[in-house]
Design an enzyme around this catalytic site. Structure first.
Site, mmCIF file in Angstrom:
data_model
loop_
_atom_site.group_PDB
_atom_site.id
_atom_site.type_symbol
_atom_site.label_atom_id
_atom_site.label_comp_id
_atom_site.label_asym_id
_atom_site.label_seq_id
_atom_site.Cartn_x
_atom_site.Cartn_y
_atom_site.Cartn_z
ATOM 1 C CB SER A 16 -11.227 17.264 -1.082
ATOM 2 O OG SER A 16 -11.159 16.006 -1.722
ATOM 3 N N GLY A 52 -14.386 12.916 -5.288
ATOM 4 C CA GLY A 52 -14.042 13.271 -6.666
ATOM 5 C C GLY A 52 -12.766 14.087 -6.758
ATOM 6 C CG ASP A 112 8.712 -2.933 -10.613
ATOM 7 O OD1 ASP A 112 9.301 -4.027 -10.499
ATOM 8 O OD2 ASP A 112 8.659 -2.308 -11.689
ATOM 9 C CG ASP A 149 9.153 -0.798 -15.881
ATOM 10 O OD1 ASP A 149 8.373 -1.140 -14.962
ATOM 11 O OD2 ASP A 149 10.381 -0.970 -15.825
ATOM 12 N NE ARG A 190 -0.535 5.931 -1.606
ATOM 13 C CZ ARG A 190 -0.308 6.155 -0.315
ATOM 14 N NH1 ARG A 190 0.633 6.986 0.074
ATOM 15 N NH2 ARG A 190 -1.035 5.516 0.591
ATOM 16 C CG HIS A 214 0.787 -0.220 -6.651
ATOM 17 N ND1 HIS A 214 0.005 -1.040 -5.878
ATOM 18 C CD2 HIS A 214 0.379 1.048 -6.360
ATOM 19 C CE1 HIS A 214 -0.832 -0.315 -5.153
ATOM 20 N NE2 HIS A 214 -0.640 0.956 -5.431
ATOM 21 C CB THR A 215 5.330 0.176 -12.373
ATOM 22 O OG1 THR A 215 6.625 0.023 -12.936
ATOM 23 C CG2 THR A 215 4.806 1.542 -12.810
ATOM 24 C CG HIS A 263 -4.760 8.703 -1.808
ATOM 25 N ND1 HIS A 263 -4.388 8.474 -0.514
ATOM 26 C CD2 HIS A 263 -4.445 7.573 -2.481
ATOM 27 C CE1 HIS A 263 -3.868 7.253 -0.394
ATOM 28 N NE2 HIS A 263 -3.887 6.697 -1.582
ATOM 29 C CG ASP A 264 -8.088 15.447 -5.404
ATOM 30 O OD1 ASP A 264 -8.897 15.685 -4.467
ATOM 31 O OD2 ASP A 264 -7.959 16.213 -6.382
ATOM 32 C CG ASP A 281 -13.006 17.689 -4.352
ATOM 33 O OD1 ASP A 281 -12.014 16.947 -4.081
ATOM 34 O OD2 ASP A 281 -13.909 17.923 -3.530
ATOM 35 N N PRO A 291 -9.627 2.112 -1.683
ATOM 36 C CG PRO A 291 -8.728 1.488 -3.732
ATOM 37 C CD PRO A 291 -9.296 2.644 -2.999
ATOM 38 C CG ASN A 349 -1.954 10.820 6.433
ATOM 39 O OD1 ASN A 349 -1.190 9.972 6.871
ATOM 40 N ND2 ASN A 349 -2.251 11.901 7.110
HETATM 41 C C1 HEM Z 1 -6.298 -0.869 -6.417
HETATM 42 C C2 HEM Z 1 -6.331 -0.284 -5.288
HETATM 43 C C3 HEM Z 1 -5.142 0.291 -4.606
HETATM 44 C C4 HEM Z 1 -4.714 -0.029 -3.366
HETATM 45 C C5 HEM Z 1 -5.340 -0.996 -2.395
HETATM 46 C C6 HEM Z 1 -3.527 0.752 -3.131
HETATM 47 C C7 HEM Z 1 -2.809 0.735 -1.956
HETATM 48 C C8 HEM Z 1 -1.604 1.355 -1.768
HETATM 49 C C9 HEM Z 1 -0.827 1.295 -0.567
HETATM 50 C C10 HEM Z 1 -1.253 0.592 0.712
HETATM 51 C C11 HEM Z 1 0.339 1.962 -0.770
HETATM 52 C C12 HEM Z 1 1.511 2.135 0.177
HETATM 53 C C13 HEM Z 1 1.344 3.321 1.073
HETATM 54 C C14 HEM Z 1 2.406 3.355 2.125
HETATM 55 O O1 HEM Z 1 2.901 2.307 2.550
HETATM 56 O O2 HEM Z 1 2.756 4.454 2.546
HETATM 57 C C15 HEM Z 1 0.283 2.468 -2.116
HETATM 58 C C16 HEM Z 1 1.284 3.200 -2.700
HETATM 59 C C17 HEM Z 1 1.176 3.747 -3.956
HETATM 60 N N1 HEM Z 1 0.072 3.726 -4.757
HETATM 61 FE FE1 HEM Z 1 -1.543 2.564 -4.532
HETATM 62 N N2 HEM Z 1 -3.249 1.515 -4.222
HETATM 63 C C18 HEM Z 1 -4.209 1.270 -5.151
HETATM 64 C C19 HEM Z 1 -4.334 1.872 -6.372
HETATM 65 C C20 HEM Z 1 -3.495 2.854 -6.831
HETATM 66 C C21 HEM Z 1 -3.752 3.684 -7.973
HETATM 67 C C22 HEM Z 1 -5.031 3.651 -8.790
HETATM 68 C C23 HEM Z 1 -2.676 4.492 -8.113
HETATM 69 C C24 HEM Z 1 -2.430 5.578 -9.121
HETATM 70 C C25 HEM Z 1 -2.982 5.615 -10.317
HETATM 71 C C26 HEM Z 1 -1.738 4.147 -7.079
HETATM 72 C C27 HEM Z 1 -0.473 4.675 -6.933
HETATM 73 C C28 HEM Z 1 0.378 4.407 -5.893
HETATM 74 C C29 HEM Z 1 1.764 4.843 -5.843
HETATM 75 C C30 HEM Z 1 2.523 5.550 -6.947
HETATM 76 C C31 HEM Z 1 2.257 4.447 -4.611
HETATM 77 C C32 HEM Z 1 3.672 4.707 -4.052
HETATM 78 C C33 HEM Z 1 3.685 5.969 -3.258
HETATM 79 C C34 HEM Z 1 5.041 6.359 -2.712
HETATM 80 O O3 HEM Z 1 6.073 5.844 -3.152
HETATM 81 O O4 HEM Z 1 5.064 7.208 -1.821
HETATM 82 N N3 HEM Z 1 -2.272 3.174 -6.302
HETATM 83 N N4 HEM Z 1 -0.903 2.094 -2.693
HETATM 84 C C1 LIG Z 2 -1.307 12.328 8.449
HETATM 85 O O1 LIG Z 2 -2.096 12.223 9.605
HETATM 86 C C2 LIG Z 2 -1.399 12.445 10.819
HETATM 87 C C3 LIG Z 2 -2.370 12.270 11.959
HETATM 88 O O2 LIG Z 2 -3.199 11.182 11.788
HETATM 89 C C4 LIG Z 2 -0.794 13.860 10.819
HETATM 90 O O3 LIG Z 2 -0.017 14.034 11.987
HETATM 91 C C5 LIG Z 2 0.075 14.033 9.578
HETATM 92 O O4 LIG Z 2 0.528 15.363 9.512
HETATM 93 C C6 LIG Z 2 -0.716 13.702 8.330
HETATM 94 N N1 LIG Z 2 0.123 13.780 7.150
HETATM 95 C C7 LIG Z 2 -0.070 14.678 6.172
HETATM 96 C C8 LIG Z 2 0.805 14.560 4.981
HETATM 97 O O5 LIG Z 2 -0.933 15.518 6.251
#
Ligand code: HEM
Ligand SMILES: *[C@@H]1O[C@H](CO)[C@@H](O)[C@H](O)[C@H]1NC(C)=O
Ligand SMILES: *[C@@H]1O[C@H](CO)[C@@H](O)[C@H](O)[C@H]1NC(C)=O
Ligand SMILES: *[C@@H]1O[C@H](CO)[C@@H](O)[C@H](O)[C@H]1NC(C)=O
Ligand SMILES: *[C@@H]1O[C@H](CO)[C@@H](O)[C@H](O)[C@H]1NC(C)=O
Ligand SMILES: *[C@@H]1O[C@H](CO)[C@@H](O)[C@H](O)[C@H]1NC(C)=O
Ligand SMILES: *[C@@H]1O[C@H](CO)[C@@H](O)[C@H](O)[C@H]1NC(C)=O
Ligand SMILES: *[C@@H]1O[C@H](CO)[C@@H](O)[C@H](O)[C@H]1NC(C)=O
Length: 325
Positions: free
Chosen positions: A77, A73, A245, A253, A63, A194-195, A67-68, A75, A164, A95
Site C-alpha cells: 500500500s 500490513g 549511526d 552492523d 524503511r 538505524h545502523t 512503512h509498508d 500489502d 511509531p 514520508n
Molecule cells: C521503533 C520505531 C521507529 C521509529 C520511531 C523510527 C523513526 C524513524 C525516523 C523519524 C527516521 C528519519 C526519517 C527522516 O528524517 O526522513 C527513520 C529513518 C530510518 N528508519 Fe526508522 N523508525 C523506527 C523503526 C524502524 C524500523 C523497524 C526500520 C526497519 C526495519 C527502520 C529503518 C529506518 C531506516 C533505514 C531509516 C533511514 C532512512 C534513510 O536514510 O532515508 N526504522 N526512522
Molecule cells: C510526501 O508528501 C508530500 C505532501 O505531503 C508530497 O508532496 C510528496 O510527493 C510525498 N512524497 C512521496 C515520496 O510521495
C-alpha cells in the site's frame, strides 16, 4: 539411553521452535517455485546493480518495507499513488525522505516480462529490502517468505496512527509494536536498522535546543555528541539530514547499539530503548554481531508477516503505483 532421549527431546524442541517460527505464517519460503523460477535472482541482480551505484538505497528500501508493513500490513500500500479523491500513505508527514520506489518499479517491469501477473509488489518490497541490505555482505542475509498479495487501499490518514513516532517513549513504542503482533524484543532488534541511513534535524532538534520548553538540552543525550549535532543542525528550524549511526553510518552492523549505549541515539525513540530494564540489557547483547544478525533474521521475518493478504485476498498489481482496473 537417557542421554539419547534427552538429545531427541532437545532436537525436537529446537526443530519445533524453528518451524514454529515459520508454521504460524501464511507465507512460504519457495512460494514462486514453478510459477516464477528465478524470481529471487532477478530481484537480487537489479537491486545489487542499483545499490552499487547508490549507497543510500539500502536504508531507503528497508524503511519502505517497514512503512509498508506497519500500515495495513505488508500489502504494497505504501507504493500506491494518490488518486483524485484519496491522498495515499505516501503523502503523510513521515514520508519525508522515503525513496527507492523507482527500484521497485524497475524490478516489477522485469518480472512482468518474465512471469506476467505473478509476483506481487508487496513481495518485491520485502525481497528488495533484504537484497539491498545484503549487498554489503555479498550473500542474502535472511530468508524472505513470499506469497503476499497486494492491497487496493492506501490512506494518508492511517499513517500517523500506525507508525511509531521518533518522539515516543518506550511504552508507546512497545504498544505500537504489540498492535502489530510484534513485541519489545522485535522493537529493540528492528530499531537496529538505524545502523544505516539518515534522520532530519527537525525530528530531534528539540533535544538540542528546547527539550522541556525552557531552551534546554535533553540530559540523556551525550553532551559531546549534542555539540556535534548542533553544528549540523544550527537551529530548531534546521532541516538538514544527519547520519543515525555516528560510528559507521553506511555499514549494516551493530554500531547503532554501541552508540546507543554511549547515549548517542539520535531520536528520543532510540534513546528510549535504554529506558526499560530488559530492553536495555538486550541492547548490550545485540552489540555482538552474530547475536544481532540471528535476532534480526528472526524479527524481520516476523515483521514481513504483519497483516499480509494471501490466497484470494488482494491482487497481483500490474503497476505497483496503481490498483488494477
Ligand atoms: C521503533 C520505531 C521507529 C521509529 C520511531 C523510527 C523513526 C524513524 C525516523 C523519524 C527516521 C528519519 C526519517 C527522516 O528524517 O526522513 C527513520 C529513518 C530510518 N528508519 Fe526508522 N523508525 C523506527 C523503526 C524502524 C524500523 C523497524 C526500520 C526497519 C526495519 C527502520 C529503518 C529506518 C531506516 C533505514 C531509516 C533511514 C532512512 C534513510 O536514510 O532515508 N526504522 N526512522
Ligand atoms: C510526501 O508528501 C508530500 C505532501 O505531503 C508530497 O508532496 C510528496 O510527493 C510525498 N512524497 C512521496 C515520496 O510521495
Ligand atoms: C540515490 O537514491 C535516492 C533515493 O531514491 C535518490 O533520492 C538519489 O537521487 C539517488 N542518487 C543518485 C546519485 O542517483
Ligand atoms: C509515554 O507517553 C505516553 C503518551 O505521551 C504517556 O501517556 C505515558 O504516560 C508515557 N509513559 C511514561 C512511562 O512516561
Ligand atoms: C521552546 O518551547 C517553548 C514551550 O513550548 C516555547 O514557548 C518557545 O517558543 C520555544 N523556543 C523556541 C526557540 O522555539
Ligand atoms: C527515561 O525515563 C526517565 C525517568 O523515568 C525520564 O526522565 C526520561 O525522559 C526518559 N527518557 C526517554 C528517552 O524516554
Ligand atoms: C478491493 O479489494 C477488495 C478485497 O479484495 C475487493 O472486495 C474490492 O472490490 C476491491 N476494491 C476495488 C476498488 O478494487
Ligand atoms: C504506472 O502507473 C503510473 C501512474 O499512473 C504511471 O505514471 C507509470 O508510467 C506506470 N508504469 C508503467 C510501467 O506502466
Amino acid at each position: 539411553m537417557m542421554i539419547c532421549n534427552l538429545l531427541i527431546i532437545m532436537v525436537a524442541f529446537l526443530a519445533a521452535s524453528v518451524l514454529g517460527d515459520y508454521q504460524s505464517y501464511l507465507l512460504s519460503p519457495n512460494y514462486y517455485s514453478g510459477t516464477c523460477d528465478g524470481v529471487e535472482d532477478i530481484v537480487r541482480e537489479i537491486t545489487w546493480n542499483r545499490v552499487a551505484a547508490n549507497y543510500t538505497l539500502p536504508a531507503k528500501l528497508i524503511r519502505l518495507h517497514f512503512h509498508d508493513c506497519f500500515v495495513r500490513g505488508c500489502d504494497g500500500s505504501i507504493l500506491l499513488d494518490s488518486t483524485a479523491n484519496n491522498p495515499a500513505e505516501k503523502e503523510a508527514i513521515p514520508n519525508l525522505s522515503l525513496g527507492g520506489f523507482d527500484v521497485i518499479d524497475e524490478i516489477k517491469k522485469a518480472l512482468e516480462l518474465k512471469c506476467p501477473r505473478t509476483v506481487s509488489c508487496a513481495d518485491i518490497v520485502a525481497l528488495a529490502a533484504r537484497d539491498a541490505v545484503s549487498y554489503q555482505f555479498g550473500t542474502p542475509m535472511w530468508t524472505v517468505l513470499t506469497g503476499r498479495k497486494d492491497g487496493n487501499i492506501s490512506r494518508k490518514s492511517e499513517v500517523l496512527l500506525n507508525l511509531p513516532s521518533p518522539f515516543s517513549n518506550f511504552s508507546t513504542l512497545n504498544q505500537n509494536f504489540v498492535n502489530k503482533g510484534l513485541n519489545a524484543r522485535d522493537l529493540v532488534v528492528l530499531s537496529g536498522a538505524h545502523t544505516i541511513g539518515v534522520g532530519h534535524c527537525n525530528l530531534f532538534s528539540n533535544r538540542l535546543y528546547n527539550f522541556t520548553g525552557k531552551g534546554d538540552q535533553d540530559p540523556s543525550l551525550n553532551r559531546d555528541y549534542a555539540a556535534e549535532l548542533k553544528t549540523k543542525c544550527p537551529s530548531l528550524a534546521a532541516t538538514s539530514a544527519v547520519y543515525m549511526d555516528p560510528i559507521t553510518p553506511e555499514e549494516f552492523d551493530t554500531n547503532y547499539y554501541v552508540a546507543l549505549k554511549r547515549n548517542e541515539g539520535l531520536f528520543q525513540s532510540d534513546a528510549a530503548l535504554l529506558n526499560d530494564t530488559s530492553a536495555s540489557s538486550f541492547v548490550e547483547l545485540l552489540i555482538n554481531p552474530s547475536v544481532f544478525l540471528s535476532e534480526f533474521r528472526r524479527s524481520i521475518v516476523r515483521m514481513g508477516n504483519v497483516g499480509v493478504l494471501t490466497g484470494q485476498s488482494g491482487e497481483i498489481r500490474l503497476n505497483c503505483s496503481v490498483v488494477n482496473s
